[in-house]
Write a protein that holds these residues in place. Structure first.
Motif, PDB file in Angstrom:
ATOM      1  N   THR A 320      10.592  -1.640  -8.559  1.00 32.35           N
ATOM      2  CA  THR A 320      10.165  -2.999  -8.879  1.00 32.35           C
ATOM      3  C   THR A 320       9.010  -3.033  -9.870  1.00 32.35           C
ATOM      4  OG1 THR A 320      10.742  -3.585  -6.626  1.00 32.35           O
ATOM      5  CG2 THR A 320       9.399  -5.165  -7.846  1.00 32.35           C
ATOM      6  N   PHE A 321       8.011  -2.170  -9.608  1.00 31.73           N
ATOM      7  CA  PHE A 321       6.765  -2.298 -10.372  1.00 31.73           C
ATOM      8  C   PHE A 321       6.657  -1.259 -11.496  1.00 31.73           C
ATOM      9  CE2 PHE A 321       5.870  -4.276  -6.287  1.00 31.73           C
ATOM     10  CZ  PHE A 321       5.295  -5.475  -6.683  1.00 31.73           C
ATOM     11  N   ALA A 322       7.540  -0.258 -11.456  1.00 29.58           N
ATOM     12  CA  ALA A 322       7.561   0.797 -12.497  1.00 29.58           C
ATOM     13  C   ALA A 322       6.142   1.236 -12.836  1.00 29.58           C
ATOM     14  CB  ALA A 322       8.319   0.313 -13.721  1.00 29.58           C
ATOM     15  N   ASP A 323       5.764   1.198 -14.100  1.00 29.41           N
ATOM     16  CA  ASP A 323       4.451   1.747 -14.433  1.00 29.41           C
ATOM     17  C   ASP A 323       3.327   0.712 -14.360  1.00 29.41           C
ATOM     18  OD1 ASP A 323       5.194   0.383 -16.611  1.00 29.41           O
ATOM     19  OD2 ASP A 323       5.108   2.072 -18.020  1.00 29.41           O
ATOM     20  N   ALA A 324       3.590  -0.415 -13.714  1.00 27.90           N
ATOM     21  CA  ALA A 324       2.500  -1.368 -13.449  1.00 27.90           C
ATOM     22  C   ALA A 324       1.664  -0.941 -12.245  1.00 27.90           C
ATOM     23  CB  ALA A 324       3.056  -2.772 -13.222  1.00 27.90           C
ATOM     24  N   VAL A 325       2.125   0.084 -11.516  1.00 29.70           N
ATOM     25  CA  VAL A 325       1.354   0.597 -10.372  1.00 29.70           C
ATOM     26  C   VAL A 325       1.395   2.125 -10.332  1.00 29.70           C
ATOM     27  CG1 VAL A 325       1.897  -1.423  -8.918  1.00 29.70           C
ATOM     28  CG2 VAL A 325       3.303   0.650  -8.722  1.00 29.70           C
ATOM     29  N   THR A 326       0.405   2.700  -9.676  1.00 27.50           N
ATOM     30  CA  THR A 326       0.529   4.060  -9.148  1.00 27.50           C
ATOM     31  C   THR A 326       0.454   3.923  -7.632  1.00 27.50           C
ATOM     32  OG1 THR A 326      -1.845   4.423  -9.162  1.00 27.50           O
ATOM     33  CG2 THR A 326      -0.627   5.081 -11.141  1.00 27.50           C
ATOM     34  N   CYS A 336       0.751   3.378   2.684  1.00 29.13           N
ATOM     35  CA  CYS A 336       0.892   3.692   1.258  1.00 29.13           C
ATOM     36  C   CYS A 336      -0.187   2.910   0.515  1.00 29.13           C
ATOM     37  CB  CYS A 336       2.291   3.291   0.793  1.00 29.13           C
ATOM     38  SG  CYS A 336       2.551   3.558  -0.966  1.00 29.13           S
ATOM     39  N   TRP A 337      -0.898   3.601  -0.399  1.00 30.84           N
ATOM     40  CA  TRP A 337      -2.000   2.998  -1.145  1.00 30.84           C
ATOM     41  C   TRP A 337      -1.510   2.764  -2.567  1.00 30.84           C
ATOM     42  CZ3 TRP A 337      -6.650   1.048   0.064  1.00 30.84           C
ATOM     43  CH2 TRP A 337      -7.685   1.014  -0.877  1.00 30.84           C
ATOM     44  N   VAL A 338      -1.483   1.523  -2.984  1.00 32.81           N
ATOM     45  CA  VAL A 338      -0.932   1.155  -4.291  1.00 32.81           C
ATOM     46  C   VAL A 338      -2.077   0.691  -5.182  1.00 32.81           C
ATOM     47  CG1 VAL A 338       0.563  -0.503  -5.454  1.00 32.81           C
ATOM     48  CG2 VAL A 338       1.292   0.512  -3.282  1.00 32.81           C
ATOM     49  N   GLU A 339      -2.108   1.177  -6.413  1.00 27.72           N
ATOM     50  CA  GLU A 339      -3.114   0.704  -7.371  1.00 27.72           C
ATOM     51  C   GLU A 339      -2.420   0.077  -8.577  1.00 27.72           C
ATOM     52  OE1 GLU A 339      -7.017   3.482  -6.574  1.00 27.72           O
ATOM     53  OE2 GLU A 339      -5.431   4.374  -7.803  1.00 27.72           O
ATOM     54  N   ARG A 381      -3.338  -1.903   0.403  1.00 30.95           N
ATOM     55  CA  ARG A 381      -2.762  -1.030   1.424  1.00 30.95           C
ATOM     56  C   ARG A 381      -1.476  -1.665   1.941  1.00 30.95           C
ATOM     57  NH1 ARG A 381      -5.108  -0.316   7.481  1.00 30.95           N
ATOM     58  NH2 ARG A 381      -3.942  -2.263   7.676  1.00 30.95           N
ATOM     59  N   LEU A 382      -0.390  -0.906   1.877  1.00 33.30           N
ATOM     60  CA  LEU A 382       0.886  -1.364   2.432  1.00 33.30           C
ATOM     61  C   LEU A 382       1.221  -0.493   3.638  1.00 33.30           C
ATOM     62  CD1 LEU A 382       3.046  -1.757  -0.835  1.00 33.30           C
ATOM     63  CD2 LEU A 382       1.343  -3.330   0.115  1.00 33.30           C
TER      64      LEU A 382
END
Lengths: 411, 411
Positions: A320-326, A336-339, A381-382
């Motif tokens: 969904t987010f491709a390179d908009a997140v790490t 899971c920690w999303v930035e 945080r997910l």
């Protein structure tokens, strides 16, 4: 006896709170949970184990067995039911690679109470404590409640940055405690690397502090055995465990092992805190943890389900987010920690996400300083543990819709 | 990274305890319970409800019902299960003679946790607190743990001596809290007289302190309705209740009602203390307390049995010791307070009594000052609740034999 009413004192009850309790932040997460409890919201916010994965039938059977014993409804020993301490001494001893006696274990009301009692037993106001950043919110609250001086050390993909800690210590910092969620970190999803574990234990020896190894998730390793505890590598470690993530939170069973004088102080404080835990639920925990074939099979099922959920969540995030997140790659635990790398601020995204029927916790909630840094501001945080795979996919779909809508309204 | 071992710091874990935890006396009673747990000892020592009087079958059935709900094994709200707060708001509201909302109740892990959280929420080190003398030991420990300055006020056959309190207040004492076990006092067996209740509530208004009305025994009135709570007579009262003495200690269900800002602070502190109580055992308490016909009949049986036990104990004491003792006449609760008038010191009698197979708690254990007065030194607390009538008679027989032997060896 007649007591004249003084007009000088107002009748409405003025409650004068203590200086320290005014320092305790409410948990933004607990407040958020109220919002995400709505039926139309899929919550990735709470750190809740999946209700569908908890062994409710087995707990029911163990309760029926336990209640047949008259002693099970009476007050129990402050340090915990003897047969629960027996089994914990065995299982913890195996993980530490040394023999533990039942008297080396104190049972608490979840590992949260163990943390609270350790802090109260050891810390006076102003005492320095090292915390991780981002940090488990329950630890921040505990240390704030005793008036400790917090010294944050960053957490990266390999857990606490022990080099930074070593540098601070070399520069003169002398903490009484260093708190770490060593395995499958809440909220960062990271696990303290083996060489960092050894270094942390050595630093504790060198500088005379105690490590508080807070380990409720260690048994939830997706592949292979759980990480070797920091407590296996040195004496200056108090280790906290919990049945909440592997059996059920409602048992309110946690425990600690560590230096004998600390355990004695913790037991004395527990006496005035709540006298004792529930013999009933401790009997259930004892039965289930002692039945090794059942417990091992249950853990396998649980780990398998969590691995599947983690993969579903991260897969959907990637698509969904491709390179908009790490994002962190979960190897165990629940988080899971999303930035976001596209300028999205999860704190701004959250209200839109809730409108779209999905909840999560913005990273700023876990900042060890009251002023969160930029890294916290773009993180979220997910929790992948609470929901089955299809719900996780739906949740990420809703998050994506919310993200697109906020991006549009931001431009 | 290699950490050099510093020879200056010893390897064995030196645990530096906080200043406050060093102030907390261990409970002599808890230590004593270890001795009286021997099978050949009949214990009049512990404040334990009679295991045979606890509704174990009904609790078992309620557990089976509760565990059928998936939510029952999950984390719950910090303030307590909503349907338990509903029923408590109703029953406490009836006793107070005013409407309470569920949000006016916070559920705790026994009333001991309520007391601990109230003390932590309100008291800074050095804050003055009035305690009763003799005092419930769990209250002494709680106030010591927060570093409060204790101001003892005597308890007589009509409960706390409120005239003495009034005189101290008039002389300038300004406590933040006044703690009282208002009904069927532990350890004194006394109940605060009606006019003293009104005077205490009025003093709280006049001087701006909060009364902590600690009331785990109120429902155990042998004849007639329970005493009217102090909380029914004024706003400046935080009232603590418990299911331990009327249902079962192992539920670990207590509660408090009181001023809203205090409840909010208590809830915030409970969050970092143990996150929440057990939804499972709270569901059991909710079911049993909400089933009014069953609960009323159960209470009747319980009160009847306790009345019988109290009569058996005091009857045997009277026949055996005649005018060598005076004793309180129990009108409810679990305790009889005996004072020797013949020079016997119960602390000296205890080891002989244990040899003869009977345990009790010497009065000095309840002294609010670290130096017990003469009145404490000649007193003993006997619990009549834990044992059936024949065992109580045997216990007093053994006590008498021990007393005769110590009298002989003293001459």
């Amino acid at each position: 006896m007649t007591i004249p009413r003084s007009p000088a004192v107002p009748r409405s009850p003025a409650v004068l709170l203590s200086a320290r309790v005014r320092e305790v932040r409410g948990s933004a997460i607990r407040d958020l949970l109220a919002l995400t409890a709505r039926n139309d919201v899929i919550s990735l916010a709470g750190g809740l184990p999946g209700t569908d994965l908890l062994p409710r039938d087995r707990i029911g059977a163990a309760l029926a067995t336990a209640v047949a014993d008259p002693a099970a409804v009476q007050y129990g020993e402050t340090s915990g039911l003897r047969r629960l301490r027996d089994v914990l001494a065995t299982t913890e001893g195996e993980r530490l690679g040394r023999r533990l006696a039942p008297t080396d274990v104190v049972v608490t009301s979840g590992s949260q109470q163990a943390l609270d009692l350790v802090a109260r037993a050891m810390l006076d106001p102003g005492d320095p404590v090292v915390v991780e950043d981002p940090c488990y919110v329950g630890a921040l609250q505990v240390f704030q409640a005793v008036g400790a001086a917090l010294h944050p050390v960053p957490v990266d993909a390999d857990g606490m940055d022990v080099d930074t800690l070593a540098a601070r210590l070399a520069a003169g910092l002398r903490p009484k405690l260093v708190h770490t969620v060593s395995s499958f970190h809440n909220p960062r999803g990271a696990t303290l690397a083996a060489e960092r574990r050894a270094a942390l234990a050595a630093l504790a020896d060198r500088y005379g502090f105690l490590v508080v190894e807070d380990d409720p998730y260690g048994l939830l390793a997706f592949d292979g055995p759980p990480p070797v505890p920091v407590a296996a590598l040195g004496d200056r470690v108090v280790r906290l465990g919990s049945a909440s993530k592997v059996l059920a939170p409602a048992l309110r069973v946690g425990w600690l092992t560590g230096p004998t004088p600390l355990l004695a102080a913790v037991e004395r404080l527990k006496q005035c805190t709540d006298l004792c835990g529930s013999t009933l639920t401790q009997a259930v925990a004892a039965e289930l943890l002692a039945d090794r074939p059942w417990f091992d099979a249950h853990l396998d099922r649980l780990r398998g389900a969590l691995r599947e959920r983690a993969a579903a969540l991260t897969g959907a995030v990637r698509e969904t987010f491709a390179d908009a997140v790490t994002y962190s790659t979960p190897t165990g635990g629940m988080f899971c920690w999303v930035e976001f790398t596209d300028g999205t601020r999860p704190a701004d995204l959250l209200p839109v996400a809730l409108e779209h029927g999905v909840g999560f916790v913005p990273g700023a909630a876990f900042a060890a300083n009251s002023k969160p840094g930029a890294a916290h501001d773009r993180a979220a945080r997910l929790c992948f543990a609470s929901n089955p795979v299809p719900a996780l996919r739906t949740a990420v779909g809703r998050l994506s819709a919310a993200w697109r809508r906020s991006a549009v309204s931001a431009t």
